[in-house]
Design a protein around this motif. Sequence first.
Motif, mmCIF file in Angstrom:
data_model
loop_
_atom_site.group_PDB
_atom_site.id
_atom_site.type_symbol
_atom_site.label_atom_id
_atom_site.label_comp_id
_atom_site.label_asym_id
_atom_site.label_seq_id
_atom_site.Cartn_x
_atom_site.Cartn_y
_atom_site.Cartn_z
ATOM 1 N N ASP A 285 0.840 -1.215 0.000
ATOM 2 C CA ASP A 285 0.000 0.000 0.000
ATOM 3 C C ASP A 285 0.866 1.253 0.000
ATOM 4 O OD1 ASP A 285 -2.212 -1.543 0.055
ATOM 5 O OD2 ASP A 285 -2.706 -1.208 2.177
ATOM 6 N N ALA A 288 2.393 1.800 -3.405
ATOM 7 C CA ALA A 288 1.398 2.319 -4.349
ATOM 8 C C ALA A 288 1.143 3.808 -4.079
ATOM 9 C CB ALA A 288 0.096 1.521 -4.206
ATOM 10 N N TRP A 289 1.090 4.165 -2.798
ATOM 11 C CA TRP A 289 0.874 5.573 -2.432
ATOM 12 C C TRP A 289 2.034 6.439 -2.912
ATOM 13 C CZ3 TRP A 289 3.538 9.165 0.458
ATOM 14 C CH2 TRP A 289 2.841 10.326 0.797
ATOM 15 N N LYS A 291 4.011 5.903 -5.406
ATOM 16 C CA LYS A 291 3.959 6.003 -6.870
ATOM 17 C C LYS A 291 2.983 7.104 -7.287
ATOM 18 C CE LYS A 291 4.800 2.291 -10.021
ATOM 19 N NZ LYS A 291 4.573 0.881 -10.227
ATOM 20 N N GLU A 292 1.885 7.160 -6.553
ATOM 21 C CA GLU A 292 0.847 8.115 -6.914
ATOM 22 C C GLU A 292 1.217 9.544 -6.519
ATOM 23 O OE1 GLU A 292 -2.912 6.503 -5.666
ATOM 24 O OE2 GLU A 292 -3.765 8.530 -5.799
ATOM 25 N N HIS A 293 1.879 9.697 -5.379
ATOM 26 C CA HIS A 293 2.067 11.036 -4.838
ATOM 27 C C HIS A 293 3.449 11.626 -4.996
ATOM 28 C CE1 HIS A 293 -1.883 11.336 -2.996
ATOM 29 N NE2 HIS A 293 -1.766 10.039 -2.809
ATOM 30 N N SER A 296 4.798 13.948 -8.486
ATOM 31 C CA SER A 296 3.691 14.484 -9.293
ATOM 32 C C SER A 296 3.524 15.981 -9.013
ATOM 33 C CB SER A 296 2.392 13.750 -8.972
ATOM 34 O OG SER A 296 2.118 13.875 -7.594
#
Length: 296
Positions: A285, A288-289, A291-293, A296
């Motif tokens: 988790d 994944a977090w 990667k998203e934040h 960016s």
Amino acid sequence: MSDLTKAVIPAAGLGTRFLPATKAIPKEMLPVVDRPAIQYVVEEAVAAGLDDVLMVTGRNKGALEDHFDRQWELEQALEAKGDTHRLERVRHSAVLANVHYVRQGDPRGLGHAVLCAEQHVGDEPFAVLLGDDLIDARDTLLQQMIAVQRERGGSVVALMEVPPEQTNMYGCAAIDESGSEGDVVKVTGLVEKPEPADAPSNLAIIGRYVLDPSVFAVLHDTPPGRGNEIQLTDALMTLAGRPVEQGGTVWGVVFRGRRYDTGDRLDYLKAVVRLGQEHEEFGADFAAWLKEHVGS
Ligand code: G1P
């Protein structure tokens, strides 16, 4: 076969690089994901068969003793709630190893910290683990170093290639290529924190040592070196020049695995992020977090 069961963990440092976080708690207690940094180091020693652990502490290090002790009120409260998972985690650090303590009254350097272990260690080879370096539990560096000591005698240091501009942060080794065999190299010289131009190589000592007990006699005779401190590196330099029959000879094991530096704030953050992504419960988790934040 030598009797190698003891690990010495110097833990008297003031942790000034982490102030104010370390004003009231020892730097060794800073959490790395969900455990204090020092617990990883003790777990590493135990995994290598060293369950007699001597911590060299100093003032304001009481939290270390509490962490490796039972905490009855907490255990009873968790037991009453039936929270066996957390109960197990609380007990784990108390039963992990036989932890002993000695205090280093004067902060006179790493060599002096090791000397404080003399009486406890006696006349056996022993390991020294520095808490700022965490070695990934999947890499068996210490086991390999112990095997080298058992086979060849002498002392063993862990070496890692570092960027040349970083040699002034480490003890650096000169090695004899002809005496090398795979990851095991013969150390012919050592210099504490040389400037890049003076470094014998970019092979740096990372904080793992397996030492012949003759290091104690050498440390007694080692004058203060860099920073006016008694340097373990200087004592090892002396041992490197002596024959193995006299407790001399220093081998290096070149480590190419995963090492996490928790010694300064930026490296500490990197260590937490890297190990957080590996955590068995929430690593996926967290990754994944990230990667998203991130970015960016
Ligand atoms: C100590 C040693 C140094 C070694 C380093 C590894 O330095 O003196 O030789 O390379 O640990 O972390 P410190 O980091 O305590 O200044």
